[in-house]
Design a protein around this motif. Structure first.
Motif, PDB file in Angstrom:
ATOM      1  N   TRP A 136       4.477   6.745  13.520  1.00 35.98           N
ATOM      2  CA  TRP A 136       3.739   6.748  12.259  1.00 35.98           C
ATOM      3  C   TRP A 136       2.586   7.742  12.275  1.00 35.98           C
ATOM      4  CZ3 TRP A 136       4.502   4.257   7.570  1.00 35.98           C
ATOM      5  CH2 TRP A 136       5.592   3.400   7.507  1.00 35.98           C
ATOM      6  N   PHE A 137       1.951   7.930  13.409  1.00 35.96           N
ATOM      7  CA  PHE A 137       0.931   8.984  13.497  1.00 35.96           C
ATOM      8  C   PHE A 137       1.555  10.358  13.256  1.00 35.96           C
ATOM      9  CE2 PHE A 137      -1.877   6.019  16.004  1.00 35.96           C
ATOM     10  CZ  PHE A 137      -2.955   6.105  15.142  1.00 35.96           C
ATOM     11  N   GLY A 138       2.740  10.581  13.826  1.00 30.14           N
ATOM     12  CA  GLY A 138       3.432  11.846  13.587  1.00 30.14           C
ATOM     13  C   GLY A 138       3.774  12.036  12.122  1.00 30.14           C
ATOM     14  N   ALA A 146       0.828  -1.214   0.000  1.00 29.08           N
ATOM     15  CA  ALA A 146       0.000   0.000   0.000  1.00 29.08           C
ATOM     16  C   ALA A 146       0.863   1.266   0.000  1.00 29.08           C
ATOM     17  CB  ALA A 146      -0.920  -0.011   1.216  1.00 29.08           C
ATOM     18  N   LEU A 147       1.884   1.293   0.801  1.00 30.78           N
ATOM     19  CA  LEU A 147       2.760   2.468   0.850  1.00 30.78           C
ATOM     20  C   LEU A 147       3.474   2.678  -0.482  1.00 30.78           C
ATOM     21  CD1 LEU A 147       4.288   2.008   4.409  1.00 30.78           C
ATOM     22  CD2 LEU A 147       2.707   3.792   3.700  1.00 30.78           C
ATOM     23  N   ARG A 148       3.882   1.577  -1.110  1.00 26.16           N
ATOM     24  CA  ARG A 148       4.582   1.712  -2.385  1.00 26.16           C
ATOM     25  C   ARG A 148       3.645   2.169  -3.498  1.00 26.16           C
ATOM     26  NH1 ARG A 148       5.945  -3.063  -2.767  1.00 26.16           N
ATOM     27  NH2 ARG A 148       4.480  -3.779  -4.363  1.00 26.16           N
ATOM     28  N   LYS A 149       2.424   1.601  -3.536  1.00 25.69           N
ATOM     29  CA  LYS A 149       1.495   1.956  -4.608  1.00 25.69           C
ATOM     30  C   LYS A 149       0.974   3.385  -4.453  1.00 25.69           C
ATOM     31  CE  LYS A 149       1.327  -2.001  -6.857  1.00 25.69           C
ATOM     32  NZ  LYS A 149       0.163  -2.881  -6.718  1.00 25.69           N
ATOM     33  N   THR A 150       0.736   3.842  -3.232  1.00 16.97           N
ATOM     34  CA  THR A 150       0.157   5.174  -3.016  1.00 16.97           C
ATOM     35  C   THR A 150       1.197   6.256  -2.775  1.00 16.97           C
ATOM     36  OG1 THR A 150      -0.043   4.777  -0.640  1.00 16.97           O
ATOM     37  CG2 THR A 150      -1.887   4.110  -2.031  1.00 16.97           C
ATOM     38  N   VAL A 170      -2.908   6.167   4.182  1.00 17.88           N
ATOM     39  CA  VAL A 170      -2.291   4.846   4.338  1.00 17.88           C
ATOM     40  C   VAL A 170      -1.318   4.858   5.518  1.00 17.88           C
ATOM     41  CG1 VAL A 170      -0.838   3.112   3.222  1.00 17.88           C
ATOM     42  CG2 VAL A 170      -2.596   4.306   1.907  1.00 17.88           C
ATOM     43  N   VAL A 171      -0.574   5.946   5.658  1.00 17.74           N
ATOM     44  CA  VAL A 171       0.362   6.052   6.791  1.00 17.74           C
ATOM     45  C   VAL A 171      -0.407   5.997   8.108  1.00 17.74           C
ATOM     46  CG1 VAL A 171       2.053   7.538   7.926  1.00 17.74           C
ATOM     47  CG2 VAL A 171       2.076   7.298   5.441  1.00 17.74           C
ATOM     48  N   CYS A 172      -1.537   6.678   8.162  1.00 20.90           N
ATOM     49  CA  CYS A 172      -2.368   6.636   9.368  1.00 20.90           C
ATOM     50  C   CYS A 172      -2.907   5.228   9.609  1.00 20.90           C
ATOM     51  CB  CYS A 172      -3.520   7.631   9.238  1.00 20.90           C
ATOM     52  SG  CYS A 172      -4.639   7.654  10.643  1.00 20.90           S
ATOM     53  N   THR A 173      -3.274   4.538   8.537  1.00 24.81           N
ATOM     54  CA  THR A 173      -3.773   3.168   8.694  1.00 24.81           C
ATOM     55  C   THR A 173      -2.671   2.237   9.179  1.00 24.81           C
ATOM     56  OG1 THR A 173      -5.312   3.620   6.883  1.00 24.81           O
ATOM     57  CG2 THR A 173      -4.994   1.328   7.513  1.00 24.81           C
ATOM     58  N   ALA A 227       2.767  14.684   6.806  1.00 28.63           N
ATOM     59  CA  ALA A 227       2.484  14.547   5.382  1.00 28.63           C
ATOM     60  C   ALA A 227       1.296  15.411   4.959  1.00 28.63           C
ATOM     61  CB  ALA A 227       2.224  13.072   5.043  1.00 28.63           C
ATOM     62  N   ASP A 228       0.264  15.488   5.775  1.00 33.09           N
ATOM     63  CA  ASP A 228      -0.899  16.315   5.448  1.00 33.09           C
ATOM     64  C   ASP A 228      -1.564  16.725   6.756  1.00 33.09           C
ATOM     65  OD1 ASP A 228      -2.975  17.655   4.362  1.00 33.09           O
ATOM     66  OD2 ASP A 228      -3.830  15.967   3.237  1.00 33.09           O
TER      67      ASP A 228
END
Length: 925
Positions: free
Chosen positions: A850-852, A820-824, A830-833, A857-858
């Motif tokens: 990862w939440f940070g 998922a990380l590579r495709k998106t 995805v990072v939040c997931t 990122a956004d």
């Protein structure tokens, strides 16, 4: 059946059969022993052997010697005669062979010798490996020879036991306890008595083991053995160096070297030995050889080697310094004293000699002696001055130092720092005349003026007057340096400005920026270059320099609203509220048509709690921009947030007549809906739709109001009209589908979404809503099938991949996360997931990281902040939760499915970002 013949072995005396060969059947051949010589019978003939081998199927062996006899030759040249011509031909061939062999014989021999030497270097003989040890035997004394222990038994044979090599065994616990009980006496009567007054004699006597006493006995035995070993005289042949008190702890300091390390050391020793012999004047070779011996633990050999290096290279300061390092403190002083005789001009030698002294006065004596030999060394003067305890003595030394070394900038600046302000000015003026090409003196003079202007006894007018002199000083510096052909680049001047700010001289930094920021830049590139310079300086933490750059840029471009906004953001991030208000006031004065600057000014007043000042700013903004939609809406929001709903309604009515825009009409309907006036809101929407039939949000609000009133057919008509007018708006399709789900018509909702995907292909929101419809309808398998189709059509959708991660089994989620990380390309959703997956697996710290990353990122995604706060509620403390809240308020998020639904809910009107965040965290599941 056993034989009855008593003479069973009579056949051994019988004669052997003719042509018998012992062992011939097993492949042996006939042989003759020494006992066969004489009257013994002969062995079988060659014909007999060949016949026997033929019977076994073996081939007869051919004697290779028969080809050497010309009489026995057969084949092509059989029967020929060796004549004189053949002999001459053989001689010719031999001469040719000798001639060919003589060619390149030297090169071949040299190559063989080189190969042999290389082989010997890689694998030396045993005698070469122990050559250094043999040479060391010449220094062994007689006493050392006598103390060498006897060679141990390496033959694995049993030795005769003597007193010296007698074996010892661990004493069993039973023996220790039994010996103890032998000498024990019972001096008290047994308390157990019989009825007739007699004592009870037990039939069995048990034995209790006391492990504490056993341990004490063992310690006693060990101490006795250590005492015996340590007290053994050397003359008895058992020389020992055991320390009975610390021999266990001394084992920790023993460094054991492997065979490979020992071999490497020996090879390196041979190489260094060859190096220093072939080039004895090469100082690094001696140093390396000494370091090798030090590494091998042979300090005596290392000192001897470096001593030879000092004798061979007396002019190398590195050799002397290495020799001093290898000796103890007292010997090192002697070494450096000898070094001074050969390299008296070496600053390092004198400094090393001073470091060996532990007394300050001794250090001073050494350094002053060094200054007699090297009076022009700046480093020696600085070290000498640093040893002075009083400023007066240091001032005297520096005065002498600048006389001896007038071109040293460091010494002049040090002297100026020790003088009073008045005398410091004189010192700097004198230094500037001596070294006119140095910019440091000008900067030091400007900093001195800034310090004098900052004195508390001076008033504001006098302070401003003196600070103006700082600017003139830097301007004069640039002119004077240009006259002396000293051209510093703009980047170098900016570095000096940053250094001044870091050292507490912000006014000097600002003066440097004013005088040099426009150097070497084309007119058309100035604005972009200055903005990039300000951003780079701010990133390094030099806020004052960035502020000075932006201030100069605003003086040159006062009508650039982007510059004013950048300056306001800088003050909001790093400055005070007063400075921010000042910047915004000047910004709206210079750019009255910039709506964003008016809104920023009003918002800052409102956040500061000064609502009348915010109203005043907006009134001035109305005068400058009478038809501005943003200013009208800002005024309405200000009044509505402060409870002035009547005033807000009047403003909206005026705004619809002055600035007749679709957004104002929409806000009017939303305002009436928030106040509970649904009929008025519907009337407003009807009028607005007649004016703006292509504005999709009007249809959305109309349908939602009808749905809230329970009028499903009217809501369906509103959404249908909106879809017909704005078919490319996915939100309208989603709201229409949810309306049908609410009405219990999931099949119609599914049909609407399929039609929407035909109209708006490859839309992730429509696919996600379709998956949600199937999940809510209870078709898990169908939802997975729809999700698979969605990923095929939208392979880079972060929303769909986040849904796919949760659809996977728990064990496969981590592997799926990588895809998922590579495709998106690291989508924030995805990072939040991924963070939530780690949270589910109880990997707390990594989940927090990862939440940070997701918020970085956004930061505009409010759902990510809600998930992070929910995570910290479960696994964090109050401090960590407060960090999340603070960062969320600073980011001011506006998007996210749950965030938008919560923020736009009628029940949450007027709530702050912090309150919305708490509600979102409660809503997330």
């Amino acid at each position: 059946m056993a034989s009855n013949n008593p003479n069973k072995l009579a056949f051994l005396s019988m004669p052997a059969p003719a042509s018998y060969v012992a062992g011939l059947g097993r492949g042996a051949s006939g042989f003759t022993t020494r006992s066969d010589i004489g009257p013994a019978r002969e062995g079988p003939s060659a014909e007999v052997i060949a016949e026997a081998q033929a019977r076994r199927g073996e081939e007869a062996e051919v004697d290779p010697e028969q080809f050497q006899d010309p009489d026995n030759e057969y084949g092509l040249f059989a029967g020929t005669t060796y004549e004189q011509d053949d002999e001459e031909a053989d001689r010719i061939y031999e001469s040719v062979d000798d001639k060919m062999d003589s060619r390149r014989r030297k090169q071949r021999c040299a190559a063989e010798q080189a190969q042999l030497a290389k082989h010997r270097a890689e694998r030396p003989k045993i005698q070469q490996q122990f050559a250094d040890l043999k040479r060391g035997l010449s220094s062994v004394t007689d006493a050392e020879w006598e103390n060498i222990p006897e060679v141990g038994n390496l033959t694995r044979r049993k030795r005769r036991r003597t007193e010296e090599n007698s074996r010892t065994y661990v004493v069993p616990d039973s023996v220790l306890v039994g010996d103890r009980s032998k000498v024990e006496y019972e001096s008290a009567l047994d308390a157990r008595q019989q009825a007739d007054g007699g004592l009870e004699t037990p039939a069995e006597r048990g034995m209790m083991t006391d492990f504490v006493e056993i341990g004490q006995a063992r310690d006693k035995i060990l101490s006795l053995k250590l005492d015996q070993i340590s007290s053994t005289p050397a003359t008895s042949g058992l020389s020992t160096s055991i320390d009975p008190r610390g021999y266990l702890t001394s084992l920790d300091s023993v460094v054991l070297k492997s065979d490979a390390e020992i071999g490497d050391i020996k090879r390196a020793r041979m190489l260094f030995d060859s190096l220093v012999k072939s080039n004895p004047k090469h100082a690094p070779g001696w140093i390396a050889a000494a370091c090798l011996e030090e590494h091998a633990g042979r300090m005596v050999a290392a000192r001897k080697m470096i001593k030879m290096g000092c004798e061979a290279c007396p002019g190398s300061e590195d050799v002397w310094l290495e020799a001093a390092r290898l000796h103890n403190n007292d010997d090192a002083k002697v070494v450096l004293a000898n070094a001074v005789q050969h390299v008296g001009q070496s600053v390092k030698i004198w400094l090393a000699a001073a470091d060996l002294e532990h007394d300050v006065q001794a250090k001073k004596r050494v350094l002053r002696k060094a200054l007699e030999h090297i009076p022009n060394s700046v480093r020696l003067w600085k070290e000498t001055v640093n040893l002075e305890a009083s400023a007066a003595d240091a001032r005297i030394l520096l005065a002498r130092a600048v006389e001896v070394i007038p071109l040293s900038v460091e010494l002049w600046l040090a002297l100026a720092r020790l003088e009073t302000p008045t005398r410091a000015k004189a010192v700097l003026n004198k230094a500037r005349k001596v070294v006119p090409t140095s910019h440091e003196f000008w900067i030091a003079a400007a900093r001195l003026l800034e310090q004098e202007a900052a004195l508390p006894e001076k008033d504001a007018a006098q302070r401003e007057k003196e600070l103006a002199v700082v600017d003139k000083t830097i301007e004069a510096a640039t002119r004077n340096l240009r006259q002396h052909q000293v051209l510093l680049t703009r980047e170098q001047w900016l570095k000096e400005a940053e250094r001044c700010e870091a050292e507490g001289a912000p006014r000097t930094s600002e003066a440097i920026v004013k005088a040099t920021i426009a150097m070497d830049i084309e007119e058309e590139d100035r604005l972009d270059t200055w903005v990039s310079d300000a951003e780079a300086v701010e990133a390094r933490g030099m806020v004052g320099t960035a502020r000075a750059i932006l201030a100069h840029a605003l003086r040159c471009y006062p009508d650039k609203r982007s510059l004013w906004r950048r300056a306001a953001e800088l003050e909001k991030a790093h400055g005070t509220r007063e400075a921010l208000d000042s910047v915004l006031a000047r910004a709206v004065a210079c750019c009255p048509q910039a709506e964003v600057l008016w809104l920023m000014a009003a918002k800052e007043k409102w956040l500061a709690g000064d609502v009348p000042a915010a109203r005043e700013v907006l009134e001035r903004a109305f005068v400058a921009n009478p038809e501005s939609e943003q200013i009208w809406l800002a005024a309405v929001k200000l009044e509505a947030e402060n409870g002035e709903f009547g005033v807000a309604r009047e403003l909206l009515i005026r705004a619809r007549s002055v600035a007749d825009t679709e957004r104002i009409w929409m806000k009017s309907a939303v305002f009436e809906r928030q106040q509970g006036q649904l009929d008025t809101a519907l009337a407003t929407l009807t009028t607005a739709l007649s004016k703006f039939p292509k504005f999709a949000k009007l249809y959305m609000i109309q349908g939602q109001i009808q749905e809230s009133k329970g009028n499903i057919p009217a809501a369906r008509m509103a959404f249908a009209a909106g879809i017909k007018a704005c078919p490319k708006e996915p939100t309208l399709w989603i709201l229409a589908g949810r309306l049908e789900e609410t009405d219990g018509k999931s099949i119609k909702a599914r049909s609407l979404l399929e039609k929407a995907r035909l109209v708006i292909p490859a839309n992730e929101r429509l696919w996600a809503e379709a998956v949600g419809v199937e999940e809510r309808a209870g078709g898990v398998a169908q939802a997975k099938a729809v999700l698979a189709r969605a990923l095929q059509e939208c392979p880079a959708s972060g929303l769909l991949w986040s849904m796919a991660l949760w659809a996977e089994p728990r064990a496969a989620r981590k592997t799926k996360s990588v895809d998922a990380l590579r495709k998106t390309k690291d989508s924030p959703l995805v990072v939040c997931t991924v963070a939530r997956v780690l949270w589910a697996d109880r990997v707390v710290e990594r989940a927090r990281d990862w939440f940070g990353r997701a918020t970085v990122a956004d930061a505009d995604l409010g759902d990510v902040w809600g998930w992070w706060l929910k995570f910290e509620r479960q696994h964090g403390n109050e401090e960590q939760r407060e960090v999340v809240r603070t960062r969320c308020v600073a980011a001011e998020p506006h998007h996210g499915a749950i965030w938008q639904a919560t923020a736009k809910n009628i029940k949450n009107v007027g709530k702050s970002i912090l309150e919305i965040l708490e509600l979102v965290a409660n809503e997330l599941k």
